[in-house]
Design an enzyme around this catalytic site. Structure first.
Site, PDB file in Angstrom:
ATOM      1  N   ARG A  92       0.832  -1.209   0.000  1.00 33.89           N
ATOM      2  CA  ARG A  92       0.000   0.000   0.000  1.00 33.89           C
ATOM      3  C   ARG A  92       0.862   1.252   0.000  1.00 33.89           C
ATOM      4  O   ARG A  92       1.818   1.350   0.744  1.00 33.89           O
ATOM      5  CB  ARG A  92      -0.876   0.023   1.260  1.00 33.89           C
ATOM      6  CG  ARG A  92      -1.424  -1.321   1.633  1.00 33.89           C
ATOM      7  CD  ARG A  92      -2.101  -1.321   2.996  1.00 33.89           C
ATOM      8  NE  ARG A  92      -3.277  -0.468   3.048  1.00 33.89           N
ATOM      9  CZ  ARG A  92      -3.953  -0.219   4.162  1.00 33.89           C
ATOM     10  NH1 ARG A  92      -3.532  -0.711   5.321  1.00 33.89           N
ATOM     11  NH2 ARG A  92      -5.009   0.542   4.131  1.00 33.89           N
ATOM     12  N   HIS A 454     -15.824   6.652  -5.360  1.00 39.28           N
ATOM     13  CA  HIS A 454     -14.794   7.557  -5.874  1.00 39.28           C
ATOM     14  C   HIS A 454     -15.362   8.957  -6.089  1.00 39.28           C
ATOM     15  O   HIS A 454     -14.806   9.959  -5.635  1.00 39.28           O
ATOM     16  CB  HIS A 454     -14.239   7.005  -7.184  1.00 39.28           C
ATOM     17  CG  HIS A 454     -13.231   7.915  -7.823  1.00 39.28           C
ATOM     18  ND1 HIS A 454     -13.572   8.852  -8.768  1.00 39.28           N
ATOM     19  CD2 HIS A 454     -11.909   8.064  -7.599  1.00 39.28           C
ATOM     20  CE1 HIS A 454     -12.492   9.525  -9.116  1.00 39.28           C
ATOM     21  NE2 HIS A 454     -11.469   9.063  -8.423  1.00 39.28           N
ATOM     22  N   ARG A 560      -8.562  49.625  -8.687  1.00 40.11           N
ATOM     23  CA  ARG A 560      -7.975  49.884 -10.005  1.00 40.11           C
ATOM     24  C   ARG A 560      -8.873  50.879 -10.713  1.00 40.11           C
ATOM     25  O   ARG A 560      -9.958  50.518 -11.161  1.00 40.11           O
ATOM     26  CB  ARG A 560      -7.893  48.595 -10.806  1.00 40.11           C
ATOM     27  CG  ARG A 560      -7.188  47.452 -10.112  1.00 40.11           C
ATOM     28  CD  ARG A 560      -7.382  46.207 -10.970  1.00 40.11           C
ATOM     29  NE  ARG A 560      -6.862  45.004 -10.369  1.00 40.11           N
ATOM     30  CZ  ARG A 560      -7.552  44.224  -9.539  1.00 40.11           C
ATOM     31  NH1 ARG A 560      -8.787  44.560  -9.193  1.00 40.11           N
ATOM     32  NH2 ARG A 560      -7.018  43.126  -9.066  1.00 40.11           N
ATOM     33  N   GLU A 745       6.404  46.772  -7.573  1.00 39.83           N
ATOM     34  CA  GLU A 745       6.154  45.707  -8.553  1.00 39.83           C
ATOM     35  C   GLU A 745       7.261  45.605  -9.593  1.00 39.83           C
ATOM     36  O   GLU A 745       7.155  44.845 -10.555  1.00 39.83           O
ATOM     37  CB  GLU A 745       4.793  45.921  -9.217  1.00 39.83           C
ATOM     38  CG  GLU A 745       4.588  47.318  -9.771  1.00 39.83           C
ATOM     39  CD  GLU A 745       3.140  47.571 -10.184  1.00 39.83           C
ATOM     40  OE1 GLU A 745       2.420  46.609 -10.453  1.00 39.83           O
ATOM     41  OE2 GLU A 745       2.747  48.750 -10.236  1.00 39.83           O
ATOM     42  N   GLY A 766       2.752  44.637  -5.554  1.00 44.94           N
ATOM     43  CA  GLY A 766       1.931  44.201  -6.679  1.00 44.94           C
ATOM     44  C   GLY A 766       2.597  42.941  -7.221  1.00 44.94           C
ATOM     45  O   GLY A 766       3.406  42.986  -8.137  1.00 44.94           O
ATOM     46  N   ASN A 768       1.654  40.451  -8.921  1.00 43.04           N
ATOM     47  CA  ASN A 768       1.432  39.947 -10.282  1.00 43.04           C
ATOM     48  C   ASN A 768       2.542  40.455 -11.194  1.00 43.04           C
ATOM     49  O   ASN A 768       3.230  39.679 -11.861  1.00 43.04           O
ATOM     50  CB  ASN A 768       0.084  40.409 -10.832  1.00 43.04           C
ATOM     51  CG  ASN A 768      -1.076  39.885 -10.014  1.00 43.04           C
ATOM     52  OD1 ASN A 768      -0.891  38.989  -9.206  1.00 43.04           O
ATOM     53  ND2 ASN A 768      -2.247  40.426 -10.226  1.00 43.04           N
ATOM     54  N   CYS A 831      -1.150  43.217  -2.697  1.00 41.62           N
ATOM     55  CA  CYS A 831      -2.457  43.272  -3.353  1.00 41.62           C
ATOM     56  C   CYS A 831      -2.472  42.484  -4.658  1.00 41.62           C
ATOM     57  O   CYS A 831      -3.383  42.603  -5.456  1.00 41.62           O
ATOM     58  CB  CYS A 831      -2.873  44.711  -3.601  1.00 41.62           C
ATOM     59  SG  CYS A 831      -1.741  45.583  -4.678  1.00 41.62           S
TER      60      CYS A 831
HETATM   61  P1  ADP Z   1      -6.191   3.827  -0.406  1.00 39.35           P
HETATM   62  O1  ADP Z   1      -5.061   4.661   0.076  1.00 39.35           O
HETATM   63  O2  ADP Z   1      -6.534   4.076  -1.826  1.00 39.35           O
HETATM   64  O3  ADP Z   1      -7.339   3.849   0.527  1.00 39.35           O
HETATM   65  P2  ADP Z   1      -5.363   1.346   0.798  1.00 39.35           P
HETATM   66  O4  ADP Z   1      -3.911   1.084   0.895  1.00 39.35           O
HETATM   67  O5  ADP Z   1      -6.023   1.826   2.019  1.00 39.35           O
HETATM   68  O6  ADP Z   1      -5.623   2.321  -0.414  1.00 39.35           O
HETATM   69  O7  ADP Z   1      -6.016   0.005   0.307  1.00 39.35           O
HETATM   70  C1  ADP Z   1      -7.284  -0.062  -0.228  1.00 39.35           C
HETATM   71  C2  ADP Z   1      -8.057  -1.178   0.415  1.00 39.35           C
HETATM   72  O8  ADP Z   1      -7.391  -2.402   0.315  1.00 39.35           O
HETATM   73  C3  ADP Z   1      -8.252  -0.995   1.903  1.00 39.35           C
HETATM   74  O9  ADP Z   1      -9.334  -0.165   2.171  1.00 39.35           O
HETATM   75  C4  ADP Z   1      -8.525  -2.399   2.366  1.00 39.35           C
HETATM   76  O10 ADP Z   1      -9.883  -2.721   2.189  1.00 39.35           O
HETATM   77  C5  ADP Z   1      -7.693  -3.223   1.430  1.00 39.35           C
HETATM   78  N1  ADP Z   1      -6.482  -3.666   2.100  1.00 39.35           N
HETATM   79  C6  ADP Z   1      -5.283  -3.057   2.156  1.00 39.35           C
HETATM   80  N2  ADP Z   1      -4.420  -3.751   2.909  1.00 39.35           N
HETATM   81  C7  ADP Z   1      -5.084  -4.825   3.351  1.00 39.35           C
HETATM   82  C8  ADP Z   1      -4.754  -5.921   4.198  1.00 39.35           C
HETATM   83  N3  ADP Z   1      -3.548  -6.039   4.739  1.00 39.35           N
HETATM   84  N4  ADP Z   1      -5.700  -6.843   4.436  1.00 39.35           N
HETATM   85  C9  ADP Z   1      -6.932  -6.696   3.884  1.00 39.35           C
HETATM   86  N5  ADP Z   1      -7.309  -5.733   3.104  1.00 39.35           N
HETATM   87  C10 ADP Z   1      -6.406  -4.770   2.826  1.00 39.35           C
HETATM   88 MG    MG Z   2       0.880  46.089 -11.735  1.00 35.54          MG
HETATM   89 MG    MG Z   3      -7.381   3.359   2.343  1.00 32.59          MG
END
Ligand code: ADP
Ligand code: MG
Ligand code: MG
Length: 876
Positions: A92, A454, A560, A745, A766, A768, A831
């Protein structure tokens, strides 16, 4: 020898920079005695080293990883590739700041043909074993080798169709075994090699993939939007697997200790039985609400609730947690301070203060100023909303009011928005590829996915309105249409979304401006209590000034004057002024402009009620104002008794090769002193009138001369201003006070600030122009090459949006250091666009500026950022 790898037992929450957020919190949870599958973290420094070594893991780091694997095998009693008790791990990513969806996780690593048979036999659960294996091949292929996900999903869909089932969980062990074979064949076809079988080789491939993902385009865009430096790098966590896919006594889920959309104190979350990893957020099956876990597994539920309390008490903030249940045993996989909407952030901060969990200062410090933006944007008009009948309802995943035209792809959203259209992006579900389109949209509507999908997570992060999981929509993405509430909607049709209630409306519902009240007001009150720097606004009209005052501005830092000339028929007199041949002609035209300007300034002084008003004298190159249409040229010629040809000749003579460095700023006042005279008269007369009408106010205009690079330029213009002003004041028998200062500026002004400060009452950066002149590139053309600069890692940010502290910042520092000792009354502000950027505000606080000035809607952001800077400085 540097330490590149830490076991979870060796770290803690304060080591976030080194271990990343996820790694530091896994260690902290381990220390708290929570059930965490054990493992180790490879540091962010190892990531940086990997890039320094030309994208290679060097021998020293490699040796420490191998050592950690041995320790992990001892702790867990399992071994990589073992015939009795094989170790499977997840790999991870985890940077200092969480970057949701940016880096991909690999699960079930350590499996091969032999190990899968061992698991199947030992567990008596071959379906589980083969499910793990096919998932692993799929993820490894996708994340490490970048074989697209879709090939595998197509194979799964084909298999489900063949077997006549709709859900993944309905596939049998035998089906999954066949799938695993098909996946490996797919891998071989795409990569040209066999799928790797050695667990250690798999592990190294996965670790490198995480490091590599730090530099993928999505991560780069996310970092730029969220001010995360490239140099930070990501850590890698290697952790023993907990299996949520072992059957009906296993599952996986995510939860928040408080509602991330509203802030309400209430456990929120979702889980899925017999599932693993991203199944919950990917919308594969519709998850169950966390409350239902009480019925499914009461003991696990109670244990989980207790852990939630413990974690929130420990971190003193709302927690976002991930967990897995393996055959009735609960494992904690992650905790972090949860992302939340601006509204929720304010409520949670106030509630935590009221609960005695945190101080006011902490409450101010924990709110991301950039988030406030969403609260300052229009909301639906309540009366109009009451009248409207929703055509559908789904989850209010990210609050806000959105109305716009329907588009069906992220690319369309981007394209339409670029043309100035307001769009609502409607998708089956979103994926990380859609981010830029989501950013361009007013709102997002998805057919699938829950509160943690997502779309929901990313939209909340961006502060974009999102309604998710509207199953009532019959979607036809291919033909860009859908039906909802009995009506067919096409691309371009109008739709409104309420991200708080989840209601979907046909057409456009009118919106109203936001106000600062309730919890927002409380937090801003605390911010004002702790900040030391003032916040002014850039406003050119009384309406803007009024808005800014409502949002807390303590003065105008930049008016301005030229913006006033575009209104109505004022431009006519201004054009006459520009196209004059003699001083007399010019003065006649200026005579017409004078009362109009005076009226404008009176309006501003009235709105500001005695607070300071900085008025900048005419600044831009004159050719920006001349007519281009034949008809307008004719009108101008007639008004001035000139021929069209004569006017055209004058217009041609105004052409400049490099207008930004041409005849503009104080150079205009040097060549045409009568302009400065007229503007002085307008300012002073307006101030005298307003002061007379409000004797309890202290009207004090600050006249600002732009683009000064030499003290003699400043003195020249100042003399005109002072002579004119003093004559006006004497004639009116008034005792009005006024100041004359300069916009800093031009780099030369910084270099000679000790000279300029002898004459100037104030400096206002200024930034910018100062940025433009310091870098030597035009702010109007930088867009052409900035993307290439980002790609080449030369720049991480647009220096016109985020102050270049190293270069431009040094010039500012120098100007202050040279200026203040010479003139103890000198006050200094900023500003430029940067005045409303939180990290730049922090820098200005460090430099000791008296105020920052920004556009009206950024005023609350600057107030909060200024308070955070003051609090951080006090506690440092
Ligand atoms: P993100 O940062 O995208 O959340 P993660 O590293 O948390 O990614 O992993 C996504 C998912 O994978 C976690 O929410 C979990 O459900 C699963 N996961 C990660 N590591 C483990 C683990 N050791 N055992 C079981 N599930 C895991
Ligand atoms: Mg100017
Ligand atoms: Mg996670």
């Amino acid at each position: 020898m540097a330490k590149w790898v830490y076991m979870f037992t060796e770290g803690n929450a304060t080591m976030r920079n080194l271990l990343g957020g996820k790694g530091a919190n896994l260690a902290e949870m381990t220390n708290l005695g929570l059930p965490v599958p054990q493992g180790f973290t490879i540091t962010t420094e190892a990531c940086t080293q990997y890039y320094e070594d030309g994208r290679k893991i060097n021998d020293e780091i490699m040796a420490q990883i191998m050592e950690a694997i041995t320790k992990m095998e001892e702790i867990t009693g399992k071994k990589f590739g073992d015939k009795e008790n094989p170790l499977l791990v997840s790999v991870r990513s985890g940077a200092r700041a969480s970057m949701p969806g940016m880096m991909d996780t690999i699960l079930n690593l350590g499996l091969n043909e032999k190990v899968v048979e061992v698991l199947a036999a030992k567990s008596g659960n071959p379906r589980w074993a083969w499910d793990c294996y096919r998932r692993f091949i799929q993820m490894y292929s996708d994340v490490v080798m970048e074989v697209g996900k879709k090939y595998f999903e197509e194979l799964i869909d084909k298999m489900k169709a063949e077997k006549g089932v709709t859900q993944d969980v309905d596939l049998t062990a035998e089906d999954l075994k066949v799938l695993a074979e098909q996946f490996k064949a797919e891998y071989k076809e795409k990569i040209g090699e066999e799928f790797p079988t050695d667990p250690k080789e798999q592990l190294m491939g996965a670790i490198k993939a995480v490091f590599r993902s730090w530099d993928n385009p999505r991560a780069n865009v996310y970092r730029r939007d969220n001010d995360i430096p490239y140099s930070w790098g990501t850590a890698v966590n290697v952790q023993m697997m907990a299996f949520g896919n072992m059957g009906d006594t296993s599952g996986t889920g995510v939860a928040f200790t408080r509602d991330p959309a509203t802030g309400e104190k209430k456990l929120m979350g979702e889980f899925l039985m017999n599932a693993q990893g991203e199944d919950v957020v990917a919308g594969v099956r519709t998850p169950q609400k966390i409350d239902q876990l009480k019925e499914v597994m009461p003991e696990v539920y109670n244990q989980f609730v207790e852990i939630c309390h413990k974690l929130e008490d420990h971190y003193r903030d709302m927690q976002d947690m991930e967990f897995t249940i393996e055959d009735k045993k609960l494992y904690m996989l992650q905790t972090r301070n949860g992302k939340r909407t601006a509204q929720a952030a304010l409520k949670i901060a106030c509630d935590l203060v009221d609960e005695g969990m945190i101080t006011e200062e902490k409450a101010v410090a924990m709110i991301d100023p950039r988030n406030l933006d969403t609260l300052l944007h229009p909301q639906f008009d309540t009366a109009e909303l009451k009248k409207a009948v929703p055509v559908g309802k789904a989850l209010g995943a990210s609050p806000g009011a959105a109305c716009g035209k329907i588009v069906f792809t992220a690319d369309d959203a981007k394209e339409w928005a670029a043309r100035g259209e307001k769009v609502v992006l409607v998708r089956l579900e979103t994926s990380p590829e859609d981010i830029e389109g989501m950013k361009a949209a007013q709102g997002i509507l998805t057919v699938r996915g829950g509160m943690t999908s997502h779309a929901a997570v990313v939209a909340r992060g961006m502060g974009t309105c999102c309604v998710s999981g509207c199953g009532d929509i019959a979607m036809d993405e291919e033909n860009k249409k859908f039906t909802l509430g009995g009506k067919e909607y096409h691309e371009g049709d109008a739709l409104s979304l309420d991200g708080s209630t989840g209601n979907i409306y046909d057409g456009l519902i009118p919106t109203v401006d936001a106000t600062i009240a309730g919890e927002f007001g409380r937090i801003m009150g605390w911010a004002d209590k702790y900040r030391t720097m003032k916040v002014r606004t850039n406003a050119d009209t009384p309406a803007d000034a009024k808005k800014a005052r409502e949002l807390g501005a303590e003065g105008i830092g930049l008016c301005r004057t030229e913006h006033m000339f575009f209104e109505g028929d004022r431009i006519d007199a201004f054009r006459e002024m520009i196209c004059s041949d003699t001083v007399e002609e010019r003065e006649a035209a200026l005579e017409k402009i004078l009362p109009v300007q005076q009226g404008d300034f009176e309006g501003l002084f009235e709105e500001l009620e005695g607070n300071p008003v900085t008025i900048r004298f005419l600044d831009p190159p004159l050719h920006e104002f001349v007519p281009t249409e034949e008809e307008d040229i004719k009108k101008l010629a007639d008004a001035q008794g000139k021929t069209v040809e004569q006017i055209k000749t004058i217009i041609d003579s105004l052409h400049e090769f490099n207008p930004m460095m041409g005849h503009r700023g104080c150079r205009l006042a040097v060549t045409y002193p009568e302009i400065a005279k007229m503007q002085t008269k307008a300012v002073i007369r307006a101030a005298i009138n307003v002061q007379k009408a409000h004797t309890d106010w202290n009207v004090c205009p600050e006249i600002m001369i732009p683009l000064v690079g030499d003290i003699k330029e400043f003195k020249f213009v100042k003399k005109i201003v002072v002579e004119t002003a003093d004559a006006e004041i004497a004639a009116a028998g008034s005792d009005l006070k006024y100041e004359v200062g300069t916009m800093i500026e031009i780099p030369r002004a910084c270099l000679t600030a000790d000279d300029i400060a002898k004459e100037a009452d104030f400096f206002c950066f200024g930034t910018n122009d100062l940025t433009q002149m310091t870098f030597g590139f035009s702010r109007d053309d930088a867009g052409k090459f900035l993307d290439a600069y980002y790609d080449a890692k030369i720049f991480e940010n647009d220096p016109f949006a985020k102050l270049d502290q190293t270069g431009v910042g040094s010039l500012m520092e120098m100007a202050i250091a040279k200026g203040r000792p010479v003139n103890e009354k000198l006050h200094v502000g900023i500003c430029g666009e940067h005045g409303g950027d939180p990290s730049s505000v922090e820098f200005c606080n460090k430099l000791g500026l008296n105020y920052v000035s920004c556009s009206p809607f950024r005023v609350p952001i600057a107030r909060l950022a200024a308070a955070q800077a003051a609090i951080a400085e006090k506690n440092a």
